[in-house]
Design a protein around this motif. Structure first.
Motif, mmCIF file in Angstrom:
data_model
loop_
_atom_site.group_PDB
_atom_site.id
_atom_site.type_symbol
_atom_site.label_atom_id
_atom_site.label_comp_id
_atom_site.label_asym_id
_atom_site.label_seq_id
_atom_site.Cartn_x
_atom_site.Cartn_y
_atom_site.Cartn_z
ATOM 1 N N LEU A 64 0.827 -1.297 0.162
ATOM 2 C CA LEU A 64 0.009 -0.128 -0.033
ATOM 3 C C LEU A 64 0.799 1.176 -0.082
ATOM 4 O O LEU A 64 2.055 1.279 0.721
ATOM 5 N N ALA A 83 -3.232 0.755 -3.552
ATOM 6 C CA ALA A 83 -2.643 -0.703 -3.538
ATOM 7 C C ALA A 83 -1.755 -0.676 -4.966
ATOM 8 O O ALA A 83 -2.000 0.087 -5.840
ATOM 9 N N ARG A 89 -8.736 3.810 -2.501
ATOM 10 C CA ARG A 89 -10.068 4.265 -1.376
ATOM 11 C C ARG A 89 -9.604 5.674 -0.817
ATOM 12 O O ARG A 89 -8.512 5.964 -0.648
ATOM 13 N N GLN A 119 4.223 -5.401 1.384
ATOM 14 C CA GLN A 119 3.891 -6.428 1.832
ATOM 15 C C GLN A 119 5.290 -7.392 2.670
ATOM 16 O O GLN A 119 5.083 -8.054 3.754
ATOM 17 N N GLU A 229 -11.670 0.205 -4.377
ATOM 18 C CA GLU A 229 -11.849 -1.244 -3.824
ATOM 19 C C GLU A 229 -11.510 -1.010 -2.322
ATOM 20 O O GLU A 229 -10.631 -0.663 -1.864
ATOM 21 N N CYS A 230 -12.562 -1.387 -1.566
ATOM 22 C CA CYS A 230 -12.237 -1.230 -0.094
ATOM 23 C C CYS A 230 -11.510 -2.561 0.456
ATOM 24 O O CYS A 230 -12.183 -3.545 0.014
ATOM 25 N N SER A 231 -10.554 -2.429 1.188
ATOM 26 C CA SER A 231 -9.929 -3.587 2.011
ATOM 27 C C SER A 231 -10.631 -4.236 3.226
ATOM 28 O O SER A 231 -10.143 -4.919 3.748
ATOM 29 N N CYS A 232 -11.692 -3.491 3.642
ATOM 30 C CA CYS A 232 -12.147 -4.124 4.793
ATOM 31 C C CYS A 232 -12.813 -5.190 4.473
ATOM 32 O O CYS A 232 -12.992 -5.794 3.459
ATOM 33 N N SER A 233 -13.168 -6.245 5.521
ATOM 34 C CA SER A 233 -13.710 -7.619 5.306
ATOM 35 C C SER A 233 -14.369 -7.932 6.737
ATOM 36 O O SER A 233 -13.722 -7.500 7.824
ATOM 37 N N ARG A 236 -11.177 -9.262 8.439
ATOM 38 C CA ARG A 236 -10.294 -8.307 9.228
ATOM 39 C C ARG A 236 -10.853 -7.738 10.403
ATOM 40 O O ARG A 236 -10.229 -7.431 11.433
#
Length: 293
Positions: A64, A83, A89, A119, A229-233, A236
């Protein structure tokens, strides 16, 4: 415009200078659709999104790139993530009673943190003072004062489209003479400065390059798609609760009357955790820890 959400590289064949053009429409509008931002915030957030994509093309990383601007003024926070696969986002925090104004009016004494979070490997962070008239001017000053390659930004956003143009000097190759390199860099920037805000927002990339550099030998590369795109889930959010520890998580469950709500600030998605789901989270975490040992 042929491509609504793209970044596209170009190269000057006879000079050690590259460029990048970013165009954001759908992704920009998806960011704005999550919150009812006033117009000045919409414009600043669009410029930040374009800047993040442009900056992401100047480095090699898997992870990121995060831009976070903070101030004590009417706009307290602007945060954008890009990303390495060009998913973006963003979010803003502001005074509901704010009025229009310049960057200095909206974010007085502000600072911008540029963070690369790979990463693998160590995070890197640079700090930019928001003491220029525009975000682009602030970024230009940052690169001028750093030891990195000379880089210039031009950014525009109007609540519907966000566009950006970047020029960056490359290591000496085609032009070895320092004076010649400096003269070429200045010449190309003078040409780029003739581009108006309206032209940057409305013209396609080929037309912009033809309009600015018709006497130069410019190679335009294939475009790369950019998307929101949101990386929330749920996973997480669950991991965040597990990190609190069982006792604190259960106490939070009691405080929230048997159901924990976790809202993503970026996309407004809500994740709900009742006691059964919380028990399952900690059971799964214990099983995972047991297998590791």
């Amino acid at each position: 415009m042929a491509y609504q959400d793209t970044t596209q590289r170009f190269l000057f064949e006879n000079a050690d200078v590259r460029g990048e053009l970013v165009a954001l429409e759908t992704s920009y509008r998806e960011v704005l659709a999550k919150h009812d931002y006033p117009e000045p915030v919409r414009e600043l957030l669009g410029q930040m999104l374009a800047a993040a994509v442009l900056l992401s093309t100047t480095i090699k990383y898997d992870g990121l790139l995060i831009l976070q601007a903070t101030s004590s003024g009417p706009v307290s926070t602007l945060m954008v993530e890009c990303a390495s696969d060009q998913a973006v986002r963003g979010i803003a925090r502001y005074d509901v009673d704010m009025t229009d104004g310049s960057l200095a009016d909206l974010m007085p004494g502000g600072i911008l943190a540029i963070t690369v979070d790979p990463q693998e490997g160590q995070r890197y962070q640079g700090i930019v003072s928001l003491d220029g008239a525009t975000l682009a001017e602030c970024l230009n000053g940052y690169f001028e004062n750093s030891e990195q390659l000379p880089t210039r930004f031009r950014l525009q956003a109007d609540g519907r489209s966000a566009r950006g143009l970047l020029l960056q000097a490359l290591p000496a190759d085609r032009q070895r003479d320092p004076e010649q390199r400096a003269a070429t860099w200045e010449h190309l920037n003078i040409l780029a400065d003739t581009l108006t805000a309206e032209e940057l927002l409305s013209l396609d990339n080929q037309t912009i390059l033809r309009r600015l550099f018709h006497e130069e030998d410019v190679r335009l590369f294939d475009h790369q798609a950019v998307r929101f795109e949101c990386s929330c889930s749920m996973e997480r959010s669950g991991n965040a609760l597990v990190s609190l520890g069982r006792d604190d998580a259960m106490a939070l469950l009691d405080e929230q009357n048997g159901e924990i709500e976790i809202d993503c600030q970026f996309c407004n998605t809500r994740y709900l955790f009742d006691q059964a789901r919380l028990e399952a989270l900690f059971h799964s975490a214990q099983e995972h820890a047991r297998r590791l040992h």
